[in-house]
Design a protein around this motif. Structure first.
Motif, PDB file in Angstrom:
ATOM      1  N   ALA A  47       0.827  -1.204   0.000  1.00  0.00           N
ATOM      2  CA  ALA A  47       0.000   0.000   0.000  1.00  0.00           C
ATOM      3  C   ALA A  47       0.866   1.259   0.000  1.00  0.00           C
ATOM      4  CB  ALA A  47      -0.934  -0.001   1.207  1.00  0.00           C
ATOM      5  N   ASP A  48       1.925   1.256   0.792  1.00  0.00           N
ATOM      6  CA  ASP A  48       2.816   2.420   0.863  1.00  0.00           C
ATOM      7  C   ASP A  48       3.481   2.688  -0.480  1.00  0.00           C
ATOM      8  OD1 ASP A  48       4.550   4.404   2.431  1.00  0.00           O
ATOM      9  OD2 ASP A  48       6.063   3.071   1.568  1.00  0.00           O
ATOM     10  N   THR A  49       3.905   1.624  -1.151  1.00  0.00           N
ATOM     11  CA  THR A  49       4.554   1.772  -2.452  1.00  0.00           C
ATOM     12  C   THR A  49       3.598   2.378  -3.473  1.00  0.00           C
ATOM     13  OG1 THR A  49       5.942  -0.170  -2.004  1.00  0.00           O
ATOM     14  CG2 THR A  49       5.755   0.522  -4.283  1.00  0.00           C
ATOM     15  N   ILE A  50       2.348   1.934  -3.437  1.00  0.00           N
ATOM     16  CA  ILE A  50       1.345   2.461  -4.369  1.00  0.00           C
ATOM     17  C   ILE A  50       1.044   3.925  -4.061  1.00  0.00           C
ATOM     18  CG2 ILE A  50      -1.076   2.270  -5.073  1.00  0.00           C
ATOM     19  CD1 ILE A  50      -0.780  -0.772  -4.680  1.00  0.00           C
ATOM     20  N   GLU A  51       0.916   4.257  -2.777  1.00  0.00           N
ATOM     21  CA  GLU A  51       0.617   5.637  -2.395  1.00  0.00           C
ATOM     22  C   GLU A  51       1.751   6.579  -2.780  1.00  0.00           C
ATOM     23  OE1 GLU A  51      -0.455   5.703   1.723  1.00  0.00           O
ATOM     24  OE2 GLU A  51      -2.094   4.271   1.437  1.00  0.00           O
ATOM     25  N   ARG A  52       2.985   6.066  -2.749  1.00  0.00           N
ATOM     26  CA  ARG A  52       4.132   6.889  -3.150  1.00  0.00           C
ATOM     27  C   ARG A  52       4.348   6.862  -4.661  1.00  0.00           C
ATOM     28  NH1 ARG A  52       8.592   4.910  -1.958  1.00  0.00           N
ATOM     29  NH2 ARG A  52       8.058   2.917  -0.976  1.00  0.00           N
ATOM     30  N   ASN A  53       3.516   6.072  -5.355  1.00  0.00           N
ATOM     31  CA  ASN A  53       3.620   5.891  -6.804  1.00  0.00           C
ATOM     32  C   ASN A  53       5.002   5.389  -7.204  1.00  0.00           C
ATOM     33  OD1 ASN A  53       2.392   5.932  -9.369  1.00  0.00           O
ATOM     34  ND2 ASN A  53       3.330   7.904  -9.866  1.00  0.00           N
ATOM     35  N   ALA A  54       5.611   4.583  -6.320  1.00  0.00           N
ATOM     36  CA  ALA A  54       6.927   4.011  -6.592  1.00  0.00           C
ATOM     37  C   ALA A  54       6.743   2.681  -7.320  1.00  0.00           C
ATOM     38  CB  ALA A  54       7.703   3.818  -5.291  1.00  0.00           C
ATOM     39  N   LEU A  55       6.267   2.757  -8.553  1.00  0.00           N
ATOM     40  CA  LEU A  55       5.912   1.544  -9.288  1.00  0.00           C
ATOM     41  C   LEU A  55       7.117   0.659  -9.592  1.00  0.00           C
ATOM     42  CD1 LEU A  55       3.188   2.889 -11.751  1.00  0.00           C
ATOM     43  CD2 LEU A  55       2.950   1.963  -9.432  1.00  0.00           C
ATOM     44  N   ASP A  56       8.306   1.239  -9.596  1.00  0.00           N
ATOM     45  CA  ASP A  56       9.508   0.428  -9.804  1.00  0.00           C
ATOM     46  C   ASP A  56       9.758  -0.493  -8.620  1.00  0.00           C
ATOM     47  OD1 ASP A  56       9.984   2.803  -8.321  1.00  0.00           O
ATOM     48  OD2 ASP A  56      12.146   2.515  -8.535  1.00  0.00           O
ATOM     49  N   GLU A  57       9.255  -0.119  -7.436  1.00  0.00           N
ATOM     50  CA  GLU A  57       9.428  -0.941  -6.240  1.00  0.00           C
ATOM     51  C   GLU A  57       8.297  -1.961  -6.072  1.00  0.00           C
ATOM     52  OE1 GLU A  57       9.850   1.483  -2.765  1.00  0.00           O
ATOM     53  OE2 GLU A  57      11.085   2.977  -3.787  1.00  0.00           O
ATOM     54  N   LEU A  58       7.187  -1.737  -6.787  1.00  0.00           N
ATOM     55  CA  LEU A  58       5.992  -2.543  -6.569  1.00  0.00           C
ATOM     56  C   LEU A  58       6.183  -4.035  -6.854  1.00  0.00           C
ATOM     57  CD1 LEU A  58       3.095  -2.480  -5.637  1.00  0.00           C
ATOM     58  CD2 LEU A  58       2.387  -1.866  -7.963  1.00  0.00           C
ATOM     59  N   PRO A  59       6.860  -4.437  -7.938  1.00  0.00           N
ATOM     60  CA  PRO A  59       7.042  -5.877  -8.160  1.00  0.00           C
ATOM     61  C   PRO A  59       7.719  -6.589  -6.993  1.00  0.00           C
ATOM     62  CG  PRO A  59       7.581  -4.668 -10.151  1.00  0.00           C
ATOM     63  CD  PRO A  59       7.389  -3.640  -9.075  1.00  0.00           C
ATOM     64  N   GLY A  60       8.734  -5.935  -6.418  1.00  0.00           N
ATOM     65  CA  GLY A  60       9.424  -6.540  -5.284  1.00  0.00           C
ATOM     66  C   GLY A  60       8.524  -6.683  -4.077  1.00  0.00           C
ATOM     67  N   GLU A  61       7.727  -5.640  -3.801  1.00  0.00           N
ATOM     68  CA  GLU A  61       6.825  -5.686  -2.648  1.00  0.00           C
ATOM     69  C   GLU A  61       5.708  -6.713  -2.868  1.00  0.00           C
ATOM     70  OE1 GLU A  61       7.562  -4.437   0.033  1.00  0.00           O
ATOM     71  OE2 GLU A  61       9.036  -2.909  -0.492  1.00  0.00           O
ATOM     72  N   LEU A  62       5.201  -6.794  -4.092  1.00  0.00           N
ATOM     73  CA  LEU A  62       4.176  -7.801  -4.389  1.00  0.00           C
ATOM     74  C   LEU A  62       4.760  -9.206  -4.268  1.00  0.00           C
ATOM     75  CD1 LEU A  62       2.399  -6.159  -7.465  1.00  0.00           C
ATOM     76  CD2 LEU A  62       1.437  -6.502  -5.176  1.00  0.00           C
ATOM     77  N   GLY A  63       6.019  -9.351  -4.633  1.00  0.00           N
ATOM     78  CA  GLY A  63       6.679 -10.648  -4.470  1.00  0.00           C
ATOM     79  C   GLY A  63       6.764 -11.043  -3.010  1.00  0.00           C
ATOM     80  N   ASP A  64       7.094 -10.071  -2.149  1.00  0.00           N
ATOM     81  CA  ASP A  64       7.149 -10.344  -0.709  1.00  0.00           C
ATOM     82  C   ASP A  64       5.779 -10.775  -0.185  1.00  0.00           C
ATOM     83  OD1 ASP A  64       9.798  -9.636  -0.713  1.00  0.00           O
ATOM     84  OD2 ASP A  64       9.464  -7.596   0.000  1.00  0.00           O
TER      85      ASP A  64
END
Length: 267
Positions: A47-64
């Motif tokens: 959720a934090d990654t999406i709110e920050r619009n850090a889409l480059d980080e999103l795949p890693g967080e979704l993997g976790d």
């Protein structure tokens, strides 16, 4: 790699981590209960990654987050109660059954029609599981604001809701007065103050729901905004080379107004 091969690889990694002989000591020591806090943490990081619009980080967080699901599936497999295949089958069945307008013969064209059908199907599912109250399966571990909104949405499906904003706002004013009565009581009762404060927060969530605002998201964004602005206040205070605690409240308020003004200029 195909999706199936990727999942197979992840399942194999999880199995090796839990191997009784060669696995990781930490992973082998976990159970359903000990993993829950990590699952919640990973969901919030998504959720934090999406709110920050850090889409480059999103795949890693979704993997976790996906790894958390795989972990539960491994525990279920070891106990012989379910595995990843069963989990996938359950969600596929649920999605097709809850979308008869897509996978069945039901014809629906509006979001409201879809929502009504969805709630009707969920109500039937609750009866099938001997859950006869509309509130029976609302998770206790949801964040309080989210759970309040979910409770309110549920009771609204059976008509327990206001149709207009006026009584919703009126309830907030009523709860504020009740908080003040307890706060100003000659012998203040902390438990009663907390109870009335809870009622006030519940009423505010109800207002957010009625105007189409996610209360949990709104408060997270408010927290982020306050933190950003306060860091700006700190920077201005530090620039004076005087300890922040030595500044008057009026001075700090002035810095706050300056930070807000700078934000508006940049916008």
């Amino acid at each position: 790699m195909s999706a199936s091969k990727d999942i197979d690889r992840l399942l194999q990694i999880m199995s090796k981590l839990r191997d009784p002989e060669t696995g990781c000591p930490w992973d082998k020591a976990q159970n359903y209960q000990t993993i829950v806090p990590f699952t919640l943490e990973e969901a919030y990081e998504v959720a934090d990654t999406i709110e920050r619009n850090a889409l480059d980080e999103l795949p890693g967080e979704l993997g976790d987050l996906l790894f958390q699901v795989i972990f539960y599936c491994q525990l279920g497999k070891e106990q012989g109660v379910f595995d990843f295949t069963v989990v996938v089958d359950k969600i596929c069945t649920k999605l097709t059954e809850r979308h008869p307008h897509v996978f069945g013969q039901l014809s629906q064209t509006t979001t409201e029609e879809v929502k009504q059908t969805w709630e009707g199907i969920k109500a039937s599912e609750r009866v099938g599981r001997s859950l006869h109250s509309v509130l029976d399966d609302i998770p206790l571990n949801l964040p309080a604001l989210s759970r309040a909104a979910k409770i309110q949405r549920r009771v609204a499906t059976v008509g327990f809701d206001w149709d207009e904003l006026e009584p919703v706002v009126g309830k907030i004013h009523e709860e504020i007065e009740e908080v003040l009565v307890e706060v100003n009581a000659p012998e203040q009762d902390p438990q009663k103050v907390m109870e009335e404060m809870g009622d006030l927060l519940f009423a505010v969530v109800n207002l957010a729901r009625h105007i189409g605002v996610d209360a949990e998201l709104a408060l997270r964004q408010a927290n982020t905004k306050f933190e950003r602005r306060f860091r700006g206040v700190e920077a201005l205070a530090n620039a004076t080379e005087k300890p922040m605690k030595d500044h008057s409240l009026a001075e700090l308020d002035g810095y706050w107004d300056q930070v807000k003004a700078n934000e508006k200029t940049k916008a």
